[in-house]
Design a protein around this motif. Structure first.
Motif, mmCIF file in Angstrom:
data_model
loop_
_atom_site.group_PDB
_atom_site.id
_atom_site.type_symbol
_atom_site.label_atom_id
_atom_site.label_comp_id
_atom_site.label_asym_id
_atom_site.label_seq_id
_atom_site.Cartn_x
_atom_site.Cartn_y
_atom_site.Cartn_z
ATOM 1 N N GLN A 1 0.990 -1.620 0.374
ATOM 2 C CA GLN A 1 -0.012 0.018 0.045
ATOM 3 C C GLN A 1 0.712 1.464 0.217
ATOM 4 O O GLN A 1 1.608 1.536 0.892
ATOM 5 C CB GLN A 1 -1.064 -0.003 1.319
ATOM 6 C CG GLN A 1 -1.898 1.776 1.627
ATOM 7 C CD GLN A 1 -3.032 1.490 0.182
ATOM 8 O OE1 GLN A 1 -3.593 0.380 -0.112
ATOM 9 N NE2 GLN A 1 -3.173 2.718 -0.012
ATOM 10 N N PRO A 2 0.666 2.511 -0.446
ATOM 11 C CA PRO A 2 1.678 2.866 -0.910
ATOM 12 C C PRO A 2 1.296 4.387 0.722
ATOM 13 O O PRO A 2 -0.009 4.084 0.590
ATOM 14 C CB PRO A 2 0.950 4.039 -2.041
ATOM 15 C CG PRO A 2 0.080 3.024 -3.447
ATOM 16 C CD PRO A 2 0.068 1.711 -2.710
ATOM 17 N N VAL A 3 2.338 5.042 1.221
ATOM 18 C CA VAL A 3 2.023 5.724 2.111
ATOM 19 C C VAL A 3 3.340 6.808 1.862
ATOM 20 O O VAL A 3 4.645 6.698 0.941
ATOM 21 C CB VAL A 3 2.657 5.033 3.439
ATOM 22 C CG1 VAL A 3 1.835 3.460 4.003
ATOM 23 C CG2 VAL A 3 4.237 4.513 2.776
ATOM 24 N N GLY A 4 2.676 8.078 2.534
ATOM 25 C CA GLY A 4 3.297 8.970 1.929
ATOM 26 C C GLY A 4 3.042 10.561 2.617
ATOM 27 O O GLY A 4 2.198 10.616 2.843
ATOM 28 N N GLU A 5 3.301 11.612 2.939
ATOM 29 C CA GLU A 5 3.690 12.394 2.738
ATOM 30 C C GLU A 5 4.335 13.852 2.832
ATOM 31 O O GLU A 5 4.993 13.204 2.094
ATOM 32 C CB GLU A 5 3.256 12.778 4.792
ATOM 33 C CG GLU A 5 4.558 13.201 4.923
ATOM 34 C CD GLU A 5 4.474 13.023 6.854
ATOM 35 O OE1 GLU A 5 3.289 12.746 7.158
ATOM 36 O OE2 GLU A 5 5.155 13.151 7.555
ATOM 37 N N CYS A 6 4.449 14.949 2.316
ATOM 38 C CA CYS A 6 5.012 16.044 2.524
ATOM 39 C C CYS A 6 4.979 17.003 2.678
ATOM 40 O O CYS A 6 4.521 17.599 3.896
ATOM 41 C CB CYS A 6 3.861 16.591 0.542
ATOM 42 S SG CYS A 6 5.063 17.491 -0.201
ATOM 43 N N ASP A 7 5.915 18.191 2.349
ATOM 44 C CA ASP A 7 6.004 19.166 3.445
ATOM 45 C C ASP A 7 5.950 20.603 3.495
ATOM 46 O O ASP A 7 5.840 21.717 3.999
ATOM 47 C CB ASP A 7 7.424 19.596 3.985
ATOM 48 C CG ASP A 7 8.190 19.604 3.152
ATOM 49 O OD1 ASP A 7 8.403 20.421 1.937
ATOM 50 O OD2 ASP A 7 9.730 20.391 3.085
ATOM 51 N N CYS A 8 4.555 20.991 2.478
ATOM 52 C CA CYS A 8 4.163 21.332 1.592
ATOM 53 C C CYS A 8 3.306 22.339 1.765
ATOM 54 O O CYS A 8 2.599 21.298 2.640
ATOM 55 C CB CYS A 8 3.805 20.888 0.188
ATOM 56 S SG CYS A 8 2.609 20.721 0.273
ATOM 57 N N LYS A 9 2.344 23.456 1.101
ATOM 58 C CA LYS A 9 1.551 23.482 2.948
ATOM 59 C C LYS A 9 -0.023 23.545 2.070
ATOM 60 O O LYS A 9 -0.883 23.036 2.882
ATOM 61 C CB LYS A 9 1.187 25.063 2.192
ATOM 62 C CG LYS A 9 2.484 26.422 3.012
ATOM 63 C CD LYS A 9 2.147 27.644 2.813
ATOM 64 C CE LYS A 9 3.497 27.745 3.663
ATOM 65 N NZ LYS A 9 3.323 29.988 3.444
ATOM 66 N N GLY A 10 0.000 23.370 0.618
ATOM 67 C CA GLY A 10 -1.082 21.443 0.376
ATOM 68 C C GLY A 10 -1.264 21.054 0.736
ATOM 69 O O GLY A 10 -2.377 20.729 1.415
ATOM 70 N N TYR A 11 -0.331 19.568 1.514
ATOM 71 C CA TYR A 11 -0.328 18.634 2.327
ATOM 72 C C TYR A 11 -0.564 18.640 3.951
ATOM 73 O O TYR A 11 -1.492 18.513 4.155
ATOM 74 C CB TYR A 11 0.398 17.129 2.363
ATOM 75 C CG TYR A 11 0.599 16.408 2.967
ATOM 76 C CD1 TYR A 11 0.806 15.009 2.236
ATOM 77 C CD2 TYR A 11 1.077 15.991 4.673
ATOM 78 C CE1 TYR A 11 -0.011 13.996 2.912
ATOM 79 C CE2 TYR A 11 1.121 15.457 4.853
ATOM 80 C CZ TYR A 11 0.257 14.234 4.502
ATOM 81 O OH TYR A 11 -0.063 12.674 5.365
#
Length: 119
Positions: free
Chosen positions: A62-72
């Motif tokens: 299962q793909p997992v992830g996160e981002c440091d941007c404001k949109g996320y």
């Protein structure tokens, strides 16, 4: 750009209307750049925007992830994650299984390489 390490590896829950989202359209239509940092972190740029640190991999397939941007931060979905997901499903990148032991994973990739397979 934040220098704080992104972590936690949450499940990647696609928004109900992700196919119509601006994030998905940008990932699909604009020029993107993906640069690996390590087995789970990447620097991603969409269009002429800033580069952002994205944590992306799989857990039990299962793909997992996160981002440091404001949109996320606001939506838990962004063009940078969409870019990673698109590259992953197109098999343009090899992502880490975050449950796997890094040494075992490296050995598996090395065996694939020596046998002439795509890593």
């Amino acid at each position: 750009m934040s220098t704080e390490r992104v972590g936690g590896y949450p499940d990647l829950d696609l928004p109900d209307d992700f196919g119509d989202s601006t994030s998905w359209q940008r990932a699909r239509d604009e020029e993107t750049t993906i640069e690996p940092i390590n087995r789970a972190e990447w620097m991603v740029r969409v269009g002429d925007g800033d580069r952002h640190r994205v944590v992306f991999g799989t857990r039990s397939g299962q793909p997992v992830g996160e981002c440091d941007c404001k949109g996320y931060a606001h939506h838990e979905w962004c063009a940078h994650l969409a870019t990673m997901l698109l590259a992953y499903v197109r098999e343009e990148i090899v992502v880490a299984d975050l449950d796997a032991d890094p040494d075992e994973e490296l050995a598996m990739l090395w065996r694939q390489y020596r046998q002439g397979g795509e890593a």
